[in-house]
Design a protein around this motif. Sequence first.
Motif, PDB file in Angstrom:
ATOM      1  N   LEU A 166       0.816  -1.220   0.000  1.00  0.00           N
ATOM      2  CA  LEU A 166       0.000   0.000   0.000  1.00  0.00           C
ATOM      3  C   LEU A 166       0.848   1.267   0.000  1.00  0.00           C
ATOM      4  O   LEU A 166       0.359   2.342  -0.360  1.00  0.00           O
ATOM      5  N   GLN A 167       2.108   1.160   0.386  1.00  0.00           N
ATOM      6  CA  GLN A 167       2.999   2.319   0.383  1.00  0.00           C
ATOM      7  C   GLN A 167       3.235   2.851  -1.029  1.00  0.00           C
ATOM      8  O   GLN A 167       3.654   3.995  -1.211  1.00  0.00           O
ATOM      9  N   PHE A 168       2.967   2.038  -2.044  1.00  0.00           N
ATOM     10  CA  PHE A 168       3.225   2.422  -3.430  1.00  0.00           C
ATOM     11  C   PHE A 168       1.988   2.992  -4.124  1.00  0.00           C
ATOM     12  O   PHE A 168       2.071   3.389  -5.291  1.00  0.00           O
ATOM     13  N   THR A 169       0.866   3.036  -3.443  1.00  0.00           N
ATOM     14  CA  THR A 169      -0.384   3.426  -4.088  1.00  0.00           C
ATOM     15  C   THR A 169      -0.569   4.940  -4.107  1.00  0.00           C
ATOM     16  O   THR A 169      -0.016   5.671  -3.281  1.00  0.00           O
ATOM     17  N   ALA A 170      -1.404   5.397  -5.054  1.00  0.00           N
ATOM     18  CA  ALA A 170      -1.762   6.814  -5.121  1.00  0.00           C
ATOM     19  C   ALA A 170      -2.556   7.214  -3.886  1.00  0.00           C
ATOM     20  O   ALA A 170      -2.479   8.360  -3.431  1.00  0.00           O
ATOM     21  N   TRP A 171      -3.334   6.283  -3.361  1.00  0.00           N
ATOM     22  CA  TRP A 171      -4.095   6.527  -2.125  1.00  0.00           C
ATOM     23  C   TRP A 171      -3.166   6.947  -1.000  1.00  0.00           C
ATOM     24  O   TRP A 171      -3.428   7.910  -0.291  1.00  0.00           O
ATOM     25  N   LYS A 172      -2.056   6.218  -0.852  1.00  0.00           N
ATOM     26  CA  LYS A 172      -1.083   6.556   0.189  1.00  0.00           C
ATOM     27  C   LYS A 172      -0.494   7.944  -0.056  1.00  0.00           C
ATOM     28  O   LYS A 172      -0.387   8.756   0.878  1.00  0.00           O
ATOM     29  N   GLY A 173      -0.128   8.218  -1.284  1.00  0.00           N
ATOM     30  CA  GLY A 173       0.450   9.517  -1.596  1.00  0.00           C
ATOM     31  C   GLY A 173      -0.507  10.662  -1.325  1.00  0.00           C
ATOM     32  O   GLY A 173      -0.099  11.710  -0.821  1.00  0.00           O
ATOM     33  N   ALA A 234       9.339   5.010  10.885  1.00  0.00           N
ATOM     34  CA  ALA A 234       8.817   5.043   9.515  1.00  0.00           C
ATOM     35  C   ALA A 234       7.745   6.115   9.361  1.00  0.00           C
ATOM     36  O   ALA A 234       7.755   6.897   8.402  1.00  0.00           O
ATOM     37  N   ILE A 235       6.798   6.174  10.306  1.00  0.00           N
ATOM     38  CA  ILE A 235       5.722   7.167  10.243  1.00  0.00           C
ATOM     39  C   ILE A 235       6.297   8.572  10.307  1.00  0.00           C
ATOM     40  O   ILE A 235       5.911   9.464   9.541  1.00  0.00           O
ATOM     41  N   THR A 236       7.237   8.785  11.231  1.00  0.00           N
ATOM     42  CA  THR A 236       7.830  10.112  11.387  1.00  0.00           C
ATOM     43  C   THR A 236       8.630  10.506  10.156  1.00  0.00           C
ATOM     44  O   THR A 236       8.543  11.648   9.681  1.00  0.00           O
ATOM     45  N   ALA A 237       9.395   9.560   9.611  1.00  0.00           N
ATOM     46  CA  ALA A 237      10.243   9.863   8.461  1.00  0.00           C
ATOM     47  C   ALA A 237       9.430  10.244   7.232  1.00  0.00           C
ATOM     48  O   ALA A 237       9.733  11.237   6.553  1.00  0.00           O
ATOM     49  N   GLU A 238       8.383   9.494   6.933  1.00  0.00           N
ATOM     50  CA  GLU A 238       7.621   9.785   5.724  1.00  0.00           C
ATOM     51  C   GLU A 238       6.795  11.054   5.856  1.00  0.00           C
ATOM     52  O   GLU A 238       6.493  11.724   4.867  1.00  0.00           O
ATOM     53  N   ARG A 239       6.434  11.423   7.089  1.00  0.00           N
ATOM     54  CA  ARG A 239       5.626  12.629   7.274  1.00  0.00           C
ATOM     55  C   ARG A 239       6.465  13.893   7.383  1.00  0.00           C
ATOM     56  O   ARG A 239       6.007  14.971   7.013  1.00  0.00           O
ATOM     57  N   LEU A 240       7.666  13.786   7.918  1.00  0.00           N
ATOM     58  CA  LEU A 240       8.493  14.968   8.084  1.00  0.00           C
ATOM     59  C   LEU A 240       9.466  15.193   6.932  1.00  0.00           C
ATOM     60  O   LEU A 240      10.119  16.238   6.882  1.00  0.00           O
ATOM     61  N   ALA A 241       9.556  14.233   6.034  1.00  0.00           N
ATOM     62  CA  ALA A 241      10.437  14.406   4.880  1.00  0.00           C
ATOM     63  C   ALA A 241       9.912  15.526   3.983  1.00  0.00           C
ATOM     64  O   ALA A 241       8.699  15.769   3.925  1.00  0.00           O
ATOM     65  N   ALA A 243       8.407  17.486   0.873  1.00  0.00           N
ATOM     66  CA  ALA A 243       7.358  17.001  -0.026  1.00  0.00           C
ATOM     67  C   ALA A 243       7.934  16.329  -1.262  1.00  0.00           C
ATOM     68  O   ALA A 243       7.395  15.332  -1.755  1.00  0.00           O
ATOM     69  N   SER A 244       9.050  16.860  -1.773  1.00  0.00           N
ATOM     70  CA  SER A 244       9.649  16.300  -2.980  1.00  0.00           C
ATOM     71  C   SER A 244      10.322  14.957  -2.727  1.00  0.00           C
ATOM     72  O   SER A 244      10.653  14.232  -3.675  1.00  0.00           O
ATOM     73  N   PHE A 245      10.506  14.609  -1.453  1.00  0.00           N
ATOM     74  CA  PHE A 245      11.248  13.394  -1.103  1.00  0.00           C
ATOM     75  C   PHE A 245      10.398  12.377  -0.366  1.00  0.00           C
ATOM     76  O   PHE A 245      10.785  11.214  -0.234  1.00  0.00           O
ATOM     77  N   SER A 246       9.220  12.803   0.137  1.00  0.00           N
ATOM     78  CA  SER A 246       8.411  11.927   0.983  1.00  0.00           C
ATOM     79  C   SER A 246       7.922  10.688   0.239  1.00  0.00           C
ATOM     80  O   SER A 246       7.802   9.607   0.835  1.00  0.00           O
ATOM     81  N   GLY A 247       7.658  10.834  -1.065  1.00  0.00           N
ATOM     82  CA  GLY A 247       7.215   9.680  -1.850  1.00  0.00           C
ATOM     83  C   GLY A 247       8.275   8.601  -1.893  1.00  0.00           C
ATOM     84  O   GLY A 247       7.976   7.407  -1.748  1.00  0.00           O
ATOM     85  N   ARG A 248       9.533   8.993  -2.074  1.00  0.00           N
ATOM     86  CA  ARG A 248      10.614   8.012  -2.100  1.00  0.00           C
ATOM     87  C   ARG A 248      10.800   7.355  -0.731  1.00  0.00           C
ATOM     88  O   ARG A 248      11.087   6.156  -0.644  1.00  0.00           O
ATOM     89  N   VAL A 249      10.642   8.152   0.327  1.00  0.00           N
ATOM     90  CA  VAL A 249      10.737   7.587   1.673  1.00  0.00           C
ATOM     91  C   VAL A 249       9.634   6.550   1.880  1.00  0.00           C
ATOM     92  O   VAL A 249       9.884   5.451   2.391  1.00  0.00           O
ATOM     93  N   ALA A 250       8.403   6.883   1.481  1.00  0.00           N
ATOM     94  CA  ALA A 250       7.282   5.961   1.636  1.00  0.00           C
ATOM     95  C   ALA A 250       7.521   4.664   0.860  1.00  0.00           C
ATOM     96  O   ALA A 250       7.244   3.566   1.364  1.00  0.00           O
ATOM     97  N   ARG A 251       8.039   4.785  -0.355  1.00  0.00           N
ATOM     98  CA  ARG A 251       8.299   3.586  -1.154  1.00  0.00           C
ATOM     99  C   ARG A 251       9.424   2.741  -0.556  1.00  0.00           C
ATOM    100  O   ARG A 251       9.368   1.510  -0.595  1.00  0.00           O
TER     101      ARG A 251
END
Length: 271
Positions: A166-173, A234-241, A243-251
């Motif tokens: 689910l980390q790769f979905t548009a919904w997550k983004g 993981a939650i903190t990293a993807e939310r505080l990254a 915006a241009s980098f948060s997608g890569r962190v989530a993936r």
Amino acid sequence: MDNVGMTARRRGSAPRAIFFGVSSLLFAASVWATYVWRSSMAAMAGTPMPGGWTMPALWAPTCGRTWLDAAVPFAGMWNVMMIAMMLPSVAPVLWRYFEAVADGCSIRAGAMTALAGAGYFLVWLVVGLLVFAARTQFAAIAVQAPSLAHTAPAMAGVVVAIAGTLQFTAWKGRWLAACGMLPSCGHAGVGVRAAARQGARLGRHCLYCCGNLMAALLAAGVMDRPAMALVTIAITAERLAPASFSGRVARGIGVAAIMVGVVMVVRTVTA
């Protein structure tokens, strides 16, 4: 003029220092309380189950204990655990809310921000009660159905792998972009209801965004300290990254979760 400007900046930085100081103390207290709670639960003997796993005493059916007797203390400790896990990522958002409602009165803004925080964690409290009901029901069924208990470790691995996918979905983004949003200055609602409503909205957005990672934690074991620490990071990293980098962190988090899930399934099948 320079002295006046420096004085104004110092006064403006004081509420920020107080806010993040209080947040840090609250975070430290919640981490300590969670550690103590988990240690006390780990000291209680679990129930060996078919499939080579042990059901924690937290979920095991106990004679003479009503659902309410068990749910109330669990709900309290669940919310303490949620503060430890979610405060690092939600504190900057609540600070922006503080700035939006300040209007020259820090005390009033602090009260509104506290209400927004209460609304936020109320959402997670409701989630905790649902989790408790589901897990205790599953535990009761697993005790009576050895075949179901035998497949539980593999099912947990599948849940972790799905959470990673689910980390790769548009919904997550979409929800990752939305869960940190609160009104900017001049657009924040004022009053008790408005503050609680804003906090609940933020909590709902974060639930949609982080729900898959929380499901992975529940599958891996809510009593597992390393799992809790990794999910918090993981939650903190993807939310505080940025915006241009948060997608890569989530993936990247998704890849790691899928690998962990596959390992859990393989280990169960080959055991």
